[in-house]
Design a protein around this motif. Sequence first.
Motif, short mmCIF file in Angstrom:
data_model
loop_
_atom_site.label_atom_id
_atom_site.label_comp_id
_atom_site.label_asym_id
_atom_site.label_seq_id
_atom_site.Cartn_x
_atom_site.Cartn_y
_atom_site.Cartn_z
N UNK A 150 76.68 -33.08 116.75
CA UNK A 150 75.49 -32.30 117.15
C UNK A 150 74.81 -31.71 115.91
N UNK A 151 75.60 -31.16 115.01
CA UNK A 151 75.02 -30.60 113.78
C UNK A 151 74.42 -31.70 112.91
N UNK A 152 75.12 -32.84 112.82
CA UNK A 152 74.63 -33.93 111.97
C UNK A 152 73.30 -34.50 112.48
N UNK A 153 73.11 -34.52 113.78
CA UNK A 153 71.87 -35.07 114.33
C UNK A 153 70.77 -34.02 114.50
N UNK A 188 65.71 -33.33 100.79
CA UNK A 188 66.68 -33.06 101.85
C UNK A 188 66.78 -34.24 102.80
N UNK A 189 65.67 -34.89 103.10
CA UNK A 189 65.68 -36.06 103.99
C UNK A 189 66.46 -37.22 103.38
N UNK A 190 66.33 -37.42 102.07
CA UNK A 190 67.10 -38.48 101.41
C UNK A 190 68.60 -38.19 101.44
N UNK A 191 68.95 -36.95 101.21
CA UNK A 191 70.37 -36.57 101.25
C UNK A 191 70.93 -36.79 102.64
N UNK A 192 70.20 -36.33 103.64
CA UNK A 192 70.68 -36.44 105.02
C UNK A 192 70.79 -37.90 105.46
N UNK A 193 69.85 -38.72 105.06
CA UNK A 193 69.89 -40.14 105.44
C UNK A 193 71.17 -40.80 104.92
#
Length: 175
Positions: A91-94, A124-129
């Motif tokens: 849930x946190x990851x998504x 942040x988007x690159x890290x999360x991807x």
Amino acid sequence: MLAILAVVFEATIMPKQIQTNLSPPDRAAQLAMASFLEPVREIFAFLEDAMIIKVGYAIAAGRYRELNALLHISIIGGAMCGLVAFAAMAIIAFNDASANVLLNPSAVPNQRIIDSGCSLIPTAAQILMKARPYWLLISASWIPQVTTVTTVTTVTTVTTVTTVTVTTVTVTTTM
């Protein structure tokens, strides 16, 4: 079955791949993830350790009917704890907002540097991807780890207590 494969993959293949393939920013994201995931895993491991203590007391007291119930509860409870932990982390990851705060706590100051033209700092988007699959893999590996540790530790405890009892009886008989 997939969770067992996740444990094997995470324990054998991931360390080699991390060492050879991750760039410094990716490794920083992985370390940020580990600093959050490890305490969460320890919380669920603590719950599982409490059950192991109860099983040990039941063995020591010779309450085998209670031991049988505790063994069943610990196996099912271990699996449920692993599933709850995985679900919470999924849930946190998504949830991009939550995951970004955890993985990149310095996103605001970094964004100013990124906007000024620095390409060395990932967004942040690159890290999360890149971090989300690893995050989910680590969390999925908790399911069989918690269940297996409960079962293996309990069986080891039963074997140890049985061996000690036999040795004690032998010593008493010889005296």
